[in-house]
Design a protein around this motif. Structure first.
Motif, mmCIF file in Angstrom:
data_model
loop_
_atom_site.group_PDB
_atom_site.id
_atom_site.type_symbol
_atom_site.label_atom_id
_atom_site.label_comp_id
_atom_site.label_asym_id
_atom_site.label_seq_id
_atom_site.Cartn_x
_atom_site.Cartn_y
_atom_site.Cartn_z
ATOM 1 N N SER A 14 0.856 -1.177 0.000
ATOM 2 C CA SER A 14 0.000 0.000 0.000
ATOM 3 C C SER A 14 0.897 1.233 0.000
ATOM 4 N N TYR A 15 0.609 2.171 -0.896
ATOM 5 C CA TYR A 15 1.367 3.409 -0.999
ATOM 6 C C TYR A 15 0.463 4.589 -0.682
ATOM 7 N N LYS A 16 1.064 5.733 -0.462
ATOM 8 C CA LYS A 16 0.325 6.983 -0.358
ATOM 9 C C LYS A 16 0.438 7.712 -1.694
ATOM 10 N N HIS A 17 -0.382 8.724 -1.869
ATOM 11 C CA HIS A 17 -0.442 9.469 -3.127
ATOM 12 C C HIS A 17 0.923 10.043 -3.533
ATOM 13 N N ASP A 18 1.757 10.371 -2.542
ATOM 14 C CA ASP A 18 3.070 10.949 -2.834
ATOM 15 C C ASP A 18 4.115 9.900 -3.223
ATOM 16 N N GLY A 19 3.705 8.632 -3.296
ATOM 17 C CA GLY A 19 4.616 7.566 -3.708
ATOM 18 C C GLY A 19 5.317 6.854 -2.572
ATOM 19 N N ASN A 20 5.153 7.329 -1.348
ATOM 20 C CA ASN A 20 5.792 6.674 -0.208
ATOM 21 C C ASN A 20 5.060 5.389 0.158
ATOM 22 N N LEU A 21 5.852 4.372 0.489
ATOM 23 C CA LEU A 21 5.291 3.101 0.939
ATOM 24 C C LEU A 21 4.571 3.322 2.259
ATOM 25 N N HIS A 22 3.361 2.797 2.364
ATOM 26 C CA HIS A 22 2.534 2.984 3.556
ATOM 27 C C HIS A 22 2.510 1.724 4.425
ATOM 28 N N ARG A 23 2.284 0.572 3.796
ATOM 29 C CA ARG A 23 2.098 -0.665 4.566
ATOM 30 C C ARG A 23 2.359 -1.857 3.638
ATOM 31 N N VAL A 24 2.919 -2.954 4.213
ATOM 32 C CA VAL A 24 3.189 -4.180 3.451
ATOM 33 C C VAL A 24 2.593 -5.367 4.198
ATOM 34 N N TRP A 25 1.753 -6.141 3.503
ATOM 35 C CA TRP A 25 1.282 -7.429 4.015
ATOM 36 C C TRP A 25 2.243 -8.463 3.442
ATOM 37 N N ASP A 26 2.884 -9.215 4.314
ATOM 38 C CA ASP A 26 3.975 -10.096 3.917
ATOM 39 C C ASP A 26 3.540 -11.211 2.979
ATOM 40 N N GLU A 27 2.373 -11.791 3.241
ATOM 41 C CA GLU A 27 2.006 -12.962 2.447
ATOM 42 C C GLU A 27 0.493 -13.119 2.359
ATOM 43 N N THR A 28 0.007 -13.145 1.126
ATOM 44 C CA THR A 28 -1.399 -13.425 0.863
ATOM 45 C C THR A 28 -1.458 -14.461 -0.249
ATOM 46 N N LEU A 29 -2.256 -15.477 -0.057
ATOM 47 C CA LEU A 29 -2.382 -16.559 -1.025
ATOM 48 C C LEU A 29 -3.367 -16.150 -2.119
ATOM 49 N N CYS A 30 -2.939 -16.205 -3.361
ATOM 50 C CA CYS A 30 -3.818 -15.873 -4.483
ATOM 51 C C CYS A 30 -4.832 -17.003 -4.686
ATOM 52 N N LEU A 31 -6.099 -16.669 -4.561
ATOM 53 C CA LEU A 31 -7.174 -17.628 -4.799
ATOM 54 C C LEU A 31 -7.750 -17.458 -6.197
ATOM 55 N N LYS A 32 -7.697 -16.222 -6.711
ATOM 56 C CA LYS A 32 -8.110 -15.940 -8.084
ATOM 57 C C LYS A 32 -7.321 -14.734 -8.550
ATOM 58 N N GLY A 33 -6.682 -14.881 -9.688
ATOM 59 C CA GLY A 33 -5.919 -13.783 -10.247
ATOM 60 C C GLY A 33 -6.193 -13.640 -11.721
ATOM 61 N N THR A 34 -6.693 -12.489 -12.106
ATOM 62 C CA THR A 34 -6.881 -12.161 -13.526
ATOM 63 C C THR A 34 -6.338 -10.749 -13.728
ATOM 64 N N ASN A 35 -6.424 -10.247 -14.938
ATOM 65 C CA ASN A 35 -5.977 -8.874 -15.143
ATOM 66 C C ASN A 35 -6.953 -7.866 -14.558
ATOM 67 N N ARG A 36 -8.121 -8.320 -14.088
ATOM 68 C CA ARG A 36 -9.129 -7.426 -13.520
ATOM 69 C C ARG A 36 -9.385 -7.638 -12.039
ATOM 70 N N ILE A 37 -9.217 -8.876 -11.550
ATOM 71 C CA ILE A 37 -9.603 -9.192 -10.172
ATOM 72 C C ILE A 37 -8.493 -9.966 -9.470
#
Length: 176
Positions: A14-37
């Motif tokens: 997650s970033y802020k509008h100014d480009g600075n990194l805001h927050r990182v979630w270390d690991e999330t398992l992809c259950l569905k990945g497309t170019n839209r969702i």
């Protein structure tokens, strides 16, 4: 744009509008990945804040990101029901390093009975001035707050009664 593969573990940045990194979630398992969702699941994942502090999520969560909507939704499975945390944000992109988006401060917290609260309006106003959000962003976010509220009331998309349950079941199959 790259597409995360089902079963792949990805970071979320997650970033802020100014480009600075805001927050990182270390690991999330992809259950569905497309170019839209992107739909992902995690439980007790490490989250790192921009100042280096870390914390660990307390419950299983199903995450919903869309490449055309200016929000993302996290459904948290707690003993007394599903709570949703909705971030007003840019649409996501995935670049093989991480799933990335810009957090625009406004949030909606939804309770198991589907009542909700709009949060962090003061933070949004402060950052809007500090980071000079363009008027077009303000209009987009206002429209998407309204869209999210309509989705919540209609129990559409990630707010439908079966959405979190079905995706959580799929998440559990990967853990077995």
């Amino acid at each position: 744009m790259a597409i995360p593969q089902e079963g792949e573990r990805v970071q979320i940045h997650s970033y802020k509008h100014d480009g600075n990194l805001h927050r990182v979630w270390d690991e999330t398992l992809c259950l569905k990945g497309t170019n839209r969702i992107f739909i992902g699941g995690n439980d007790r994942t490490t989250v790192t804040e921009s100042d280096g502090r870390t914390w660990i999520t307390r419950e299983p969560a199903i995450c919903y990101f869309h490449a055309q909507h200016w929000f993302n939704v996290i459904g948290m499975l707690r003993e007394d029901g599903i709570y949703y945390y909705c971030n007003l944000s840019s649409p996501f992109l995935y670049d093989r390093e991480a799933l990335k988006y810009i957090d625009y401060d406004l949030d909606i917290k939804v309770f198991p009975d589907m009542t909700f609260d709009l949060l962090d309006e003061d933070e949004y106003e402060l950052h809007r001035r500090q980071m000079d959000y363009p008027q077009s962003i303000d209009h987009i976010l206002t429209h998407n707050v309204d869209k999210l509220i309509r989705w919540i009331r209609a129990r559409k998309g990630p707010f439908s009664p079966e959405f979190i349950d079905e995706w959580y079941e799929r998440y559990l199959t990967y853990l077995r």
